[in-house]
Design a protein around this motif. Structure first.
Motif, PDB file in Angstrom:
ATOM      1  N   UNK A 178       4.272  -0.601   6.517  1.00  0.00           N
ATOM      2  CA  UNK A 178       2.875  -0.324   6.836  1.00  0.00           C
ATOM      3  C   UNK A 178       1.995  -0.567   5.612  1.00  0.00           C
ATOM      4  N   UNK A 179       0.719  -0.810   5.869  1.00  0.00           N
ATOM      5  CA  UNK A 179      -0.204  -1.056   4.767  1.00  0.00           C
ATOM      6  C   UNK A 179      -0.344   0.180   3.882  1.00  0.00           C
ATOM      7  N   UNK A 180      -0.388   1.368   4.504  1.00  0.00           N
ATOM      8  CA  UNK A 180      -0.503   2.638   3.773  1.00  0.00           C
ATOM      9  C   UNK A 180       0.517   3.619   4.338  1.00  0.00           C
ATOM     10  N   UNK A 181       0.704   4.709   3.620  1.00  0.00           N
ATOM     11  CA  UNK A 181       1.614   5.742   4.129  1.00  0.00           C
ATOM     12  C   UNK A 181       1.093   6.255   5.463  1.00  0.00           C
ATOM     13  N   UNK A 182       1.993   6.862   6.239  1.00  0.00           N
ATOM     14  CA  UNK A 182       1.643   7.306   7.582  1.00  0.00           C
ATOM     15  C   UNK A 182       1.823   8.819   7.707  1.00  0.00           C
TER      16      UNK A 182
ATOM     17  N   UNK B  63      -1.532   4.860  -1.405  1.00  0.00           N
ATOM     18  CA  UNK B  63      -0.105   4.537  -1.314  1.00  0.00           C
ATOM     19  C   UNK B  63       0.017   3.282  -0.465  1.00  0.00           C
ATOM     20  N   UNK B  64       0.560   2.216  -1.054  1.00  0.00           N
ATOM     21  CA  UNK B  64       0.611   0.909  -0.393  1.00  0.00           C
ATOM     22  C   UNK B  64       2.034   0.353  -0.436  1.00  0.00           C
ATOM     23  N   UNK B  65       2.877   0.711   0.547  1.00  0.00           N
ATOM     24  CA  UNK B  65       4.285   0.293   0.532  1.00  0.00           C
ATOM     25  C   UNK B  65       4.505  -1.216   0.446  1.00  0.00           C
TER      26      UNK B  65
ATOM     27  N   UNK C 216      -0.016  -1.906  -6.687  1.00  0.00           N
ATOM     28  CA  UNK C 216       0.331  -2.107  -5.277  1.00  0.00           C
ATOM     29  C   UNK C 216      -0.836  -2.164  -4.296  1.00  0.00           C
ATOM     30  N   UNK C 217      -1.939  -1.462  -4.568  1.00  0.00           N
ATOM     31  CA  UNK C 217      -3.047  -1.436  -3.607  1.00  0.00           C
ATOM     32  C   UNK C 217      -4.117  -2.477  -3.900  1.00  0.00           C
TER      33      UNK C 217
END
Length: 161
Positions: free
Chosen positions: A2-6, A14-16, A49-50
């Motif tokens: 995902x683009x960001x945590x959920x 947070x950008x996985x 990361x972001x």
């Protein structure tokens, strides 16, 4: 990824998809319904990361010593790929192809690489194969991917009628 945590821990900081890749070494996948190793939907390791990928904001990730055989589609498939090095990859008897990289323009030029690997169309133990539709390495729909030292073996099995 995902683009960001959920969920309850959601955070736009947070950008996985952009996180640095740790160690990915010595993995094996065989007889899967589709793919041995699938990177979906995006893996673009970055220093920050972001922030967007750029010539200065990327982190080289390495996937090494992976073996994928007798998967019903591909040994390795990656959708959107950043600066990844696939090295010492071994694929054999996969129905559609060994390694497929769909999009590689999320990395600086030649930082998405496949090196020192072996792609086998069929083995002695696979008498049901048809290599007429198989591909060893399927390149991306973009420029910038680099392939070096990849051996291709046993791609001459005739089509069965």
């Amino acid at each position: 990824l995902h683009e960001h945590s959920m969920g309850p821990s959601f955070s736009s900081s947070i950008c996985p998809r952009g996180e640095k890749l740790g160690v990915f070494r010595g993995n094996v996948a065989h007889s899967n319904v589709r793919y041995g190793l699938r990177i979906h939907e995006e893996l673009t390791p970055r220093l920050h990361p972001c922030s967007p990928v750029s010539d200065t904001n990327y982190s080289q990730g390495t996937i090494e010593d992976y073996t994928g055989w007798k998967n019903m589609r591909n040994g390795v498939i990656s959708e959107r790929t950043g600066a990844l090095l696939f090295t010492d990859i071994k694929t054999c008897d996969n129905l559609l192809g060994g390694i497929e990289i769909s999009i590689a323009d999320y990395a600086p030029f030649k930082q998405m690489r496949v090196e020192n690997s072996v792609v086998v169309g069929y083995s002695r133990g696979n008498k049901s194969g048809d290599t007429s539709k198989m591909r060893g390495v399927v390149g991306p729909r973009s420029e910038g991917m680099f392939i070096s030292g990849v051996g291709f073996y046993n791609w001459d099995m005739p089509r069965r009628e």
